[in-house]
Scaffold this active site. Structure first.
Site, PDB file in Angstrom:
ATOM      1  CG  PHE A  12      -1.528   1.201   1.669  1.00  0.00           C
ATOM      2  CD1 PHE A  12      -2.166   2.068   0.782  1.00  0.00           C
ATOM      3  CD2 PHE A  12      -1.470   1.572   3.022  1.00  0.00           C
ATOM      4  CE1 PHE A  12      -2.715   3.261   1.218  1.00  0.00           C
ATOM      5  CE2 PHE A  12      -2.024   2.759   3.468  1.00  0.00           C
ATOM      6  CZ  PHE A  12      -2.634   3.610   2.565  1.00  0.00           C
ATOM      7  CG  LEU A  34       4.927 -10.110  -5.113  1.00  0.00           C
ATOM      8  CD1 LEU A  34       4.777 -10.762  -6.506  1.00  0.00           C
ATOM      9  CD2 LEU A  34       4.536  -8.634  -5.210  1.00  0.00           C
ATOM     10  CE1 TYR A 139       3.443  -3.680  12.368  1.00  0.00           C
ATOM     11  CE2 TYR A 139       2.793  -2.005  13.956  1.00  0.00           C
ATOM     12  CZ  TYR A 139       3.155  -2.360  12.679  1.00  0.00           C
ATOM     13  OH  TYR A 139       3.248  -1.394  11.715  1.00  0.00           O
ATOM     14  CE  LYS A 143       6.815  -1.719  11.641  1.00  0.00           C
ATOM     15  NZ  LYS A 143       7.515  -1.644  10.348  1.00  0.00           N
ATOM     16  CG  ASN A 168      -4.005   4.135  12.938  1.00  0.00           C
ATOM     17  OD1 ASN A 168      -3.265   4.468  13.871  1.00  0.00           O
ATOM     18  ND2 ASN A 168      -4.679   3.009  12.941  1.00  0.00           N
TER      19      ASN A 168
HETATM   20  P1  NAD Z   1       1.432  -3.530   3.180  1.00  0.00           P
HETATM   21  O1  NAD Z   1       1.115  -4.884   3.750  1.00  0.00           O
HETATM   22  O2  NAD Z   1       0.548  -3.020   2.106  1.00  0.00           O
HETATM   23  O3  NAD Z   1       2.936  -3.464   2.684  1.00  0.00           O
HETATM   24  C1  NAD Z   1       3.966  -4.283   3.202  1.00  0.00           C
HETATM   25  C2  NAD Z   1       4.702  -4.877   2.021  1.00  0.00           C
HETATM   26  O4  NAD Z   1       5.762  -5.697   2.531  1.00  0.00           O
HETATM   27  C3  NAD Z   1       3.814  -5.786   1.163  1.00  0.00           C
HETATM   28  O5  NAD Z   1       4.003  -5.457  -0.194  1.00  0.00           O
HETATM   29  C4  NAD Z   1       4.321  -7.193   1.475  1.00  0.00           C
HETATM   30  O6  NAD Z   1       4.127  -8.078   0.394  1.00  0.00           O
HETATM   31  C5  NAD Z   1       5.762  -6.924   1.814  1.00  0.00           C
HETATM   32  N1  NAD Z   1       6.364  -7.933   2.687  1.00  0.00           N
HETATM   33  C6  NAD Z   1       5.883  -8.457   3.828  1.00  0.00           C
HETATM   34  N2  NAD Z   1       6.733  -9.366   4.345  1.00  0.00           N
HETATM   35  C7  NAD Z   1       7.794  -9.401   3.498  1.00  0.00           C
HETATM   36  C8  NAD Z   1       9.002 -10.137   3.473  1.00  0.00           C
HETATM   37  N3  NAD Z   1       9.298 -11.037   4.429  1.00  0.00           N
HETATM   38  N4  NAD Z   1       9.866  -9.936   2.457  1.00  0.00           N
HETATM   39  C9  NAD Z   1       9.587  -9.035   1.475  1.00  0.00           C
HETATM   40  N5  NAD Z   1       8.457  -8.317   1.431  1.00  0.00           N
HETATM   41  C10 NAD Z   1       7.575  -8.486   2.447  1.00  0.00           C
HETATM   42  O7  NAD Z   1       1.446  -2.529   4.435  1.00  0.00           O
HETATM   43  P2  NAD Z   1       1.639  -0.965   4.483  1.00  0.00           P
HETATM   44  O8  NAD Z   1       0.482  -0.420   5.223  1.00  0.00           O
HETATM   45  O9  NAD Z   1       1.984  -0.422   3.141  1.00  0.00           O
HETATM   46  O10 NAD Z   1       2.912  -0.855   5.465  1.00  0.00           O
HETATM   47  C11 NAD Z   1       4.200  -0.462   5.006  1.00  0.00           C
HETATM   48  C12 NAD Z   1       5.079  -0.254   6.223  1.00  0.00           C
HETATM   49  O11 NAD Z   1       4.566   0.794   7.036  1.00  0.00           O
HETATM   50  C13 NAD Z   1       5.214  -1.467   7.140  1.00  0.00           C
HETATM   51  O12 NAD Z   1       6.530  -1.511   7.650  1.00  0.00           O
HETATM   52  C14 NAD Z   1       4.248  -1.168   8.250  1.00  0.00           C
HETATM   53  O13 NAD Z   1       4.578  -1.858   9.444  1.00  0.00           O
HETATM   54  C15 NAD Z   1       4.414   0.326   8.371  1.00  0.00           C
HETATM   55  N6  NAD Z   1       3.297   1.021   8.973  1.00  0.00           N
HETATM   56  C16 NAD Z   1       2.087   1.031   8.366  1.00  0.00           C
HETATM   57  C17 NAD Z   1       1.042   1.743   8.959  1.00  0.00           C
HETATM   58  C18 NAD Z   1      -0.336   1.795   8.357  1.00  0.00           C
HETATM   59  O14 NAD Z   1      -1.223   2.404   8.988  1.00  0.00           O
HETATM   60  N7  NAD Z   1      -0.572   1.226   7.185  1.00  0.00           N
HETATM   61  C19 NAD Z   1       1.268   2.455  10.143  1.00  0.00           C
HETATM   62  C20 NAD Z   1       2.516   2.361  10.755  1.00  0.00           C
HETATM   63  C21 NAD Z   1       3.531   1.674  10.153  1.00  0.00           C
HETATM   64  C1  UD1 Z   2      -2.418   0.472  12.470  1.00  0.00           C
HETATM   65  C2  UD1 Z   2      -1.611  -0.241  11.389  1.00  0.00           C
HETATM   66  C3  UD1 Z   2      -0.265  -0.611  11.921  1.00  0.00           C
HETATM   67  C4  UD1 Z   2       0.372   0.661  12.461  1.00  0.00           C
HETATM   68  C5  UD1 Z   2      -0.495   1.334  13.520  1.00  0.00           C
HETATM   69  C6  UD1 Z   2       0.097   2.685  13.934  1.00  0.00           C
HETATM   70  C7  UD1 Z   2      -2.886  -1.490   9.724  1.00  0.00           C
HETATM   71  C8  UD1 Z   2      -3.527  -2.781   9.373  1.00  0.00           C
HETATM   72  N1  UD1 Z   2      -2.307  -1.441  10.941  1.00  0.00           N
HETATM   73  O1  UD1 Z   2      -2.679  -0.409  13.583  1.00  0.00           O
HETATM   74  O2  UD1 Z   2       0.540  -1.135  10.867  1.00  0.00           O
HETATM   75  O3  UD1 Z   2       1.650   0.416  12.933  1.00  0.00           O
HETATM   76  O4  UD1 Z   2      -1.764   1.615  12.940  1.00  0.00           O
HETATM   77  O5  UD1 Z   2      -0.779   3.380  14.723  1.00  0.00           O
HETATM   78  O6  UD1 Z   2      -2.911  -0.554   8.972  1.00  0.00           O
HETATM   79  N2  UD1 Z   2     -11.112  -1.796  14.268  1.00  0.00           N
HETATM   80  C9  UD1 Z   2     -12.454  -2.058  14.388  1.00  0.00           C
HETATM   81  N3  UD1 Z   2     -13.059  -2.787  13.406  1.00  0.00           N
HETATM   82  C10 UD1 Z   2     -12.376  -3.274  12.316  1.00  0.00           C
HETATM   83  C11 UD1 Z   2     -10.999  -2.990  12.220  1.00  0.00           C
HETATM   84  C12 UD1 Z   2     -10.401  -2.250  13.217  1.00  0.00           C
HETATM   85  O7  UD1 Z   2     -13.097  -1.678  15.368  1.00  0.00           O
HETATM   86  O8  UD1 Z   2     -12.989  -3.944  11.462  1.00  0.00           O
HETATM   87  C13 UD1 Z   2     -10.457  -0.972  15.303  1.00  0.00           C
HETATM   88  C14 UD1 Z   2      -9.263  -1.654  15.955  1.00  0.00           C
HETATM   89  O9  UD1 Z   2      -9.646  -2.466  17.047  1.00  0.00           O
HETATM   90  C15 UD1 Z   2      -8.434  -0.438  16.377  1.00  0.00           C
HETATM   91  C16 UD1 Z   2      -8.745   0.600  15.281  1.00  0.00           C
HETATM   92  O10 UD1 Z   2      -9.944   0.179  14.660  1.00  0.00           O
HETATM   93  O11 UD1 Z   2      -8.865   0.047  17.619  1.00  0.00           O
HETATM   94  C17 UD1 Z   2      -7.648   0.687  14.246  1.00  0.00           C
HETATM   95  O12 UD1 Z   2      -7.361  -0.629  13.820  1.00  0.00           O
HETATM   96  P1  UD1 Z   2      -6.371  -0.916  12.581  1.00  0.00           P
HETATM   97  O13 UD1 Z   2      -6.813  -0.146  11.405  1.00  0.00           O
HETATM   98  O14 UD1 Z   2      -6.249  -2.392  12.467  1.00  0.00           O
HETATM   99  O15 UD1 Z   2      -5.039  -0.219  13.046  1.00  0.00           O
HETATM  100  P2  UD1 Z   2      -4.093  -0.309  14.321  1.00  0.00           P
HETATM  101  O16 UD1 Z   2      -4.282  -1.572  15.089  1.00  0.00           O
HETATM  102  O17 UD1 Z   2      -4.239   0.992  15.030  1.00  0.00           O
END
Ligand code: NAD
Ligand code: UD1
Length: 307
Positions: A12, A34, A139, A143, A168
């Site tokens: 993403f 992937l 998790y 981190k 988020n």
């Molecule tokens: P995502 O799942 O869309 O992207 C993660 C990517 O890493 C995917 O393309 C997946 O295929 C790849 N991947 C997973 N394990 C792997 C491995 N062992 N080897 C190679 N590739 C691997 O998630 P995202 O939301 O795009 O998250 C990107 C980064 O940001 C992550 O490090 C995540 O922990 C961090 N992050 C995301 C959020 C959020 O809200 N989405 C918040 C805080 C931190």
């Molecule tokens: C998210 C990120 C994580 C990141 C963190 C930083 C994802 C999947 N996770 O975790 O990588 O490090 O923010 O703050 O993007 N919830 C519901 N119903 C649902 C799904 C979620 O009530 O169907 C609630 C969860 O219990 C939580 C909140 O929504 O309280 C957010 O959940 P989620 O989007 O999974 O994110 P985080 O756990 O905060």
């Protein structure tokens, strides 16, 4: 031409970063297994190497000739890290150490994704970077360990590193169909079809939702400026939204009423998570973030074009 490696670049956040770098004329190599990422997320011109970020040979080969590395590969779900503790540790922590180790030979700078999950339940909101780090989830613990190893990479091995504690993140391409995805994508996917949503706990927990383009801007600025001393910065808006309010807000944008189903709280769920954005704005020169309603509209517009 500047060349960047993006681990997790097919995911993403990584695919939006890939788009931005390709658009400004940089060369991009993506290392991704992937597992949650998709080949179709990548623009023409990006090179994809399918491989594991915890495989030292694969990472060394992918890092070869690169001017910088954005390390985003991870299993991004707090819930998955609870059910598969060891498996997520390999991707989330061993993967990061593997990247830092590969970067030390050429002292390739690394900008990496940390998370607001490092703070755990912080009593003072909004959370500043100097607040205590007490993760509540496997998790978040991984981190935080990434940040400690980044400090070693910089202090001992001379690798410039910057950690970004994303709050988020939301936006187009976040999977609406996966239960491990972000809450906005899940809620938007269901509410636009008039389906009920599950709320874990009482729904009063708050999050700081930051739009993906603002996260990309922070990543690019961190790599450009590379402040000394292996710093970490919040990437956030400073505005809290409860999960319950989020559901009603998205439903209203869809012209629907939200039906909320109560579910037990999730393991490791943080109660309140709102970040202070000032330090990152000052050090990285970031513009004000997109407002939540504008970002939600973009997500709904994207969903309308994709399914
Ligand atoms: P995502 O799942 O869309 O992207 C993660 C990517 O890493 C995917 O393309 C997946 O295929 C790849 N991947 C997973 N394990 C792997 C491995 N062992 N080897 C190679 N590739 C691997 O998630 P995202 O939301 O795009 O998250 C990107 C980064 O940001 C992550 O490090 C995540 O922990 C961090 N992050 C995301 C959020 C959020 O809200 N989405 C918040 C805080 C931190
Ligand atoms: C998210 C990120 C994580 C990141 C963190 C930083 C994802 C999947 N996770 O975790 O990588 O490090 O923010 O703050 O993007 N919830 C519901 N119903 C649902 C799904 C979620 O009530 O169907 C609630 C969860 O219990 C939580 C909140 O929504 O309280 C957010 O959940 P989620 O989007 O999974 O994110 P985080 O756990 O905060």
């Amino acid at each position: 031409m500047t060349r960047y490696l993006i681990t997790g670049g097919a995911g993403f956040i990584g695919s939006h970063l890939t788009d931005a770098l390709i658009a400004r004329g940089d060369a991009v190599r993506v290392l991704d297994d992937l597992s949650t990422g998709r080949r179709e997320n990548l623009p023409a011109g990006a090179e994809l190497v399918v491989g594991d970020v915890a495989d030292p040979a694969a990472v060394r080969a992918a890092m070869d000739g690169m001017d910088g590395c954005f390390h985003l590969a991870a299993i991004a779900s707090v819930a998955r890290a609870s059910s598969d503790w060891l498996g997520t540790n390999r991707a989330n922590l061993v993967g990061a150490i593997t990247v830092f180790d590969a970067a030390r030979a050429a002292r390739t700078p690394v900008v990496y994704a940390s998370s607001a999950a490092v703070y755990g339940d912080c009593p003072i909101q909004p959370i500043v970077e100097t607040a205590p780090t007490r993760p509540r989830s496997a998790y978040g613990a991984d981190k935080l360990a990434c940040e400690l190893h980044a400090a070693v990479a910089t202090g001992v091995h001379g690798v410039p590193t910057v950690g970004l504690r994303f709050f988020n993140v939301f936006g187009p391409r976040q999977d609406a169909a996966s239960p491990y995805s972000g809450v906005i994508s899940i809620f938007a996917g269901r509410l636009r079809r008039g389906e009920p949503v599950d709320v874990f706990g009482d729904g009063a927990q708050t999050r700081d939702f930051v739009y993906v383009a603002d996260v990309v801007a922070a990543l690019v600025a961190a790599m450009t400026r590379l402040p000394d001393g292996s710093p970490v910065f919040n990437v956030c808006t400073g505005s809290p939204t409860s999960v319950r309010d989020l559901a009603h807000h998205i439903a209203a944008l869809c012209g629907q009423a939200a039906t909320l189903r109560s579910r037990p709280p999730r393991d490791g769920d943080i109660r309140h998570s709102v970040g202070a954005p000032a330090a990152a704005r000052a050090a990285l020169g970031l513009a004000p973030p997109l407002a939540l309603p504008d970002g939600l509209t973009r997500v709904l517009d994207w969903l309308a074009t994709t399914r």
